[in-house]
Design a protein around this motif. Structure first.
Motif, PDB file in Angstrom:
ATOM      1  N   ASN A  53      31.129 -24.300  26.851  1.00  0.00           N
ATOM      2  CA  ASN A  53      32.073 -23.927  25.701  1.00  0.00           C
ATOM      3  C   ASN A  53      33.593 -23.571  26.217  1.00  0.00           C
ATOM      4  O   ASN A  53      34.299 -22.910  25.814  1.00  0.00           O
ATOM      5  CB  ASN A  53      31.569 -22.765  24.808  1.00  0.00           C
ATOM      6  CG  ASN A  53      31.261 -21.326  25.536  1.00  0.00           C
ATOM      7  OD1 ASN A  53      31.471 -21.178  26.635  1.00  0.00           O
ATOM      8  ND2 ASN A  53      31.156 -20.655  24.655  1.00  0.00           N
ATOM      9  N   ARG A  79      39.635 -23.766  20.332  1.00  0.00           N
ATOM     10  CA  ARG A  79      39.214 -22.602  19.439  1.00  0.00           C
ATOM     11  C   ARG A  79      38.680 -23.076  18.136  1.00  0.00           C
ATOM     12  O   ARG A  79      37.516 -22.645  17.774  1.00  0.00           O
ATOM     13  CB  ARG A  79      40.451 -21.627  18.889  1.00  0.00           C
ATOM     14  CG  ARG A  79      40.947 -20.729  20.032  1.00  0.00           C
ATOM     15  CD  ARG A  79      41.860 -19.625  19.328  1.00  0.00           C
ATOM     16  NE  ARG A  79      43.211 -20.041  18.837  1.00  0.00           N
ATOM     17  CZ  ARG A  79      44.289 -20.071  19.455  1.00  0.00           C
ATOM     18  NH1 ARG A  79      44.318 -19.704  20.699  1.00  0.00           N
ATOM     19  NH2 ARG A  79      45.428 -20.293  18.838  1.00  0.00           N
ATOM     20  N   ARG A  82      35.324 -24.529  19.462  1.00  0.00           N
ATOM     21  CA  ARG A  82      34.390 -23.206  19.569  1.00  0.00           C
ATOM     22  C   ARG A  82      33.784 -22.814  18.411  1.00  0.00           C
ATOM     23  O   ARG A  82      32.525 -22.184  18.547  1.00  0.00           O
ATOM     24  CB  ARG A  82      35.119 -22.141  20.191  1.00  0.00           C
ATOM     25  CG  ARG A  82      35.049 -22.395  21.632  1.00  0.00           C
ATOM     26  CD  ARG A  82      36.040 -21.300  22.511  1.00  0.00           C
ATOM     27  NE  ARG A  82      36.185 -21.452  23.737  1.00  0.00           N
ATOM     28  CZ  ARG A  82      36.869 -20.755  24.762  1.00  0.00           C
ATOM     29  NH1 ARG A  82      37.882 -20.012  24.053  1.00  0.00           N
ATOM     30  NH2 ARG A  82      36.780 -20.923  25.821  1.00  0.00           N
ATOM     31  N   PHE A 106      31.939 -11.635  11.017  1.00  0.00           N
ATOM     32  CA  PHE A 106      33.194 -11.857  12.163  1.00  0.00           C
ATOM     33  C   PHE A 106      33.560 -13.305  12.556  1.00  0.00           C
ATOM     34  O   PHE A 106      34.521 -13.756  12.254  1.00  0.00           O
ATOM     35  CB  PHE A 106      32.885 -11.165  13.290  1.00  0.00           C
ATOM     36  CG  PHE A 106      34.201 -10.989  14.547  1.00  0.00           C
ATOM     37  CD1 PHE A 106      35.092 -10.337  14.268  1.00  0.00           C
ATOM     38  CD2 PHE A 106      34.062 -11.930  15.459  1.00  0.00           C
ATOM     39  CE1 PHE A 106      36.253 -10.163  14.951  1.00  0.00           C
ATOM     40  CE2 PHE A 106      35.186 -11.980  16.387  1.00  0.00           C
ATOM     41  CZ  PHE A 106      36.251 -10.987  16.211  1.00  0.00           C
TER      42      PHE A 106
ATOM     43  N   ALA B 134      34.300 -12.637  21.395  1.00  0.00           N
ATOM     44  CA  ALA B 134      35.123 -13.250  20.415  1.00  0.00           C
ATOM     45  C   ALA B 134      35.911 -14.408  20.758  1.00  0.00           C
ATOM     46  O   ALA B 134      36.062 -15.174  20.002  1.00  0.00           O
ATOM     47  CB  ALA B 134      36.214 -12.074  20.156  1.00  0.00           C
ATOM     48  N   ALA B 136      34.496 -16.755  22.465  1.00  0.00           N
ATOM     49  CA  ALA B 136      33.541 -17.753  22.563  1.00  0.00           C
ATOM     50  C   ALA B 136      33.454 -18.276  20.806  1.00  0.00           C
ATOM     51  O   ALA B 136      33.015 -19.451  20.592  1.00  0.00           O
ATOM     52  CB  ALA B 136      32.081 -17.136  22.877  1.00  0.00           C
ATOM     53  N   MET B 137      33.677 -17.329  19.999  1.00  0.00           N
ATOM     54  CA  MET B 137      33.719 -17.660  18.494  1.00  0.00           C
ATOM     55  C   MET B 137      34.975 -18.367  18.108  1.00  0.00           C
ATOM     56  O   MET B 137      35.061 -19.034  16.948  1.00  0.00           O
ATOM     57  CB  MET B 137      33.405 -16.502  17.696  1.00  0.00           C
ATOM     58  CG  MET B 137      32.047 -15.800  17.942  1.00  0.00           C
ATOM     59  SD  MET B 137      31.972 -14.462  16.844  1.00  0.00           S
ATOM     60  CE  MET B 137      31.844 -13.290  18.042  1.00  0.00           C
ATOM     61  N   GLY B 138      35.926 -18.634  19.170  1.00  0.00           N
ATOM     62  CA  GLY B 138      37.099 -19.287  18.709  1.00  0.00           C
ATOM     63  C   GLY B 138      38.108 -18.222  18.081  1.00  0.00           C
ATOM     64  O   GLY B 138      39.123 -18.755  17.503  1.00  0.00           O
TER      65      GLY B 138
END
Lengths: 245, 228
Positions: A53, A79, A82, A106, B134, B136-138
């Motif tokens: 990633n 982003r 991901r 989140f 965070a 990694a979550m974009g």
């Protein structure tokens, strides 16, 4: 689903020298597969996972996930990409000042979901990991296994095609390990999510992986098939790990 | 000199009541402007200082170096010297160098880098792994700051603001003496120059009570916000 083409990654030592964390590794992971990355400490397995990633950017080679070449994307495109790749961490990395439900929400907030959709999806994901009754708790009030299941629910929430799990059970006791692995296997079966899992234990590979890559000193040694809980391995390092298990 | 009875001392203080009230308002005004500047300018500066450090999401050796140097530079001035040096600037900004608003200029100047440094130190306590999760979550840098860093560090930030408030209550007394007004100025004028010790004692007691209250409130809020 995932394809790594000749990726390499070097880190600088504090003394100024270079350390080859990943050395020319090519690998592909099929859609719907649970794929293990196994090796001894320092073999480079976590680095390899983080290359998928782009938490670490490879010095050479390309990374393809779900048909997109991540290494060629802009920061904003990366982003977005991901959001399609969930991640689960050894130390859970939950937000301590958010409740369980808010933690799972989140990634959905980041992806721009509306409030009602978030609420419904959070409830659904907590149901999947069996923590619906803990929604309003804070992470500090949970056990290690529960925290990791929150981490899995969080990774699952935006309906990713891929989940990357970095030693997800290494901070847990054997019994909890079992339940967390079952939870991951369940998600793989029910939703067809491709899972890549880093571990140093053959037991984890036997329990849930379809295939596993063995790494040593940043190099790919062999890709092993796992059938009926038996690992088919040829290399000496693989046999050593099998005997240790 | 005549012996002062407790009753007379009390009477003197009551007579000074309106002035004490006025001085308290002046102190509150100086402190309010100083803290507001610290939060509005020093806060973002502190966040930027943190993000520019090596290994952070906006890592930039040059920016980190320049910001750090600026913060240290202003912080190395003894407050009284900073005040005097800023007299010309104060005159331009406020049109005068006396009164609580004029005194708030050097107070703000001192408070901004002080709070920036406190914010930077506080953010360091947020585990790197949480920020990485965070990423990694974009999450964008903006989302990482507001949804992760500030939220995870909120109780530490309240504790930092408490420290800042108490330090600057004391600084405001210094600023007051050089024309700003306020509680410190009142204590010096009556308590020291006019030998009215009871005024000095009363002002010190007032400050002691205020400091205790600020610390108590700060602790309570920080504790309530901390779910770790």
């Amino acid at each position: 689903m995932i394809s790594l083409g000749s990726v390499s990654k070097r880190f600088r030592h504090p003394d100024g020298g270079w350390f080859d964390a990943i050395n020319d590794v090519s690998l592909s992971v099929k859609a719907g597969e649970v794929f293990g990355l196994i090796g001894f400490s320092g073999a480079g397995k976590s680095t390899l996972l983080r290359l998928i990633n782009l938490l670490e950017r490879p010095d050479a080679g390309c990374v393809l996930v779900d048909g997109r070449e991540l290494t060629a994307l802009s920061a904003a495109e990366l982003r977005r990409a991901r959001q399609n790749i969930g991640m689960v961490f050894q130390q859970f990395n939950l937000l301590a000042n958010r409740t369980v439900a808010e933690n799972v929400a989140f990634p959905l907030e980041i992806a721009g979901w509306d409030k009602a959709a978030i609420r419904a999806r959070v409830a659904e994901c907590l149901e999947v990991v069996g923590l619906a009754d803990r929604a309003e708790h804070y992470p500090a009030q949970l056990s290690g296994g529960q925290k990791q299941r929150v981490g899995i629910a969080r990774a699952l929430a935006p309906r990713p095609k891929v989940i990357l799990a970095d030693e997800p059970t290494s901070a847990l006791d054997p019994k909890t390990t079992q339940s967390v692995l079952e939870c991951l296997a369940d998600i793989n079966r029910r939703f067809g999510v491709t899972i890549v899992i880093v571990t140093h234990e053959m037991g984890v590979v036997r329990a849930i992986c379809h295939r596993a890559a063995l790494l040593e000193s940043g190099r790919l040694i062999e890709v092993m098939d796992v059938a009926g809980g038996e690992v088919e391995a040829n290399s000496a390092a693989a046999r050593e790990l099998l005997e240790a298990a | 000199m005549e012996e002062l009875t407790l009753a007379q001392a009390w009477e003197n203080l009551v007579l000074l009541g309106p002035e004490i009230w006025q001085a308290s308002l002046e102190t509150a005004l100086m402190l309010g402007i100083g803290l507001a500047s610290a939060i509005l300018i020093g806060g973002p500066l502190g966040v930027w200082l943190y993000l520019a450090q090596p290994g952070q999401i906006l890592a930039n050796r040059f920016v980190a170096g320049v910001l750090g140097w600026l913060v240290n530079l202003v912080r190395s001035f003894p407050f009284i010297i900073l005040m005097v040096s800023l007299v010309p600037l104060t005159r331009i900004l406020v049109g005068s160098t006396i009164g609580p608003v004029a005194a708030a200029v050097p107070l703000s100047f001192a408070a901004i880098p002080y709070f920036a440094r406190l914010v930077e130190q506080t953010l360091r306590e947020v585990p790197r792994g949480v920020v990485e999760a965070a990423e990694a979550m974009g999450a964008s840098p903006f989302e990482i700051v507001f949804k992760v860093l500030l939220r995870e560090a909120r109780s530490g930030l309240v504790a930092s603001l408490t420290i800042l408030t108490i330090s600057f209550l004391s600084y405001s007394a210094v600023a007051g003496v050089v024309g700003g007004g306020g509680i410190g100025d009142l204590a010096i004028r009556y308590g020291y120059y006019r030998f009215q010790t009871e005024v000095m004692v009363a002002m010190v007691v007032l400050l002691v009570v205020v400091v205790q209250l600020i610390q108590f409130a700060g602790n309570r809020i920080a504790q309530k916000l901390d779910k770790r």
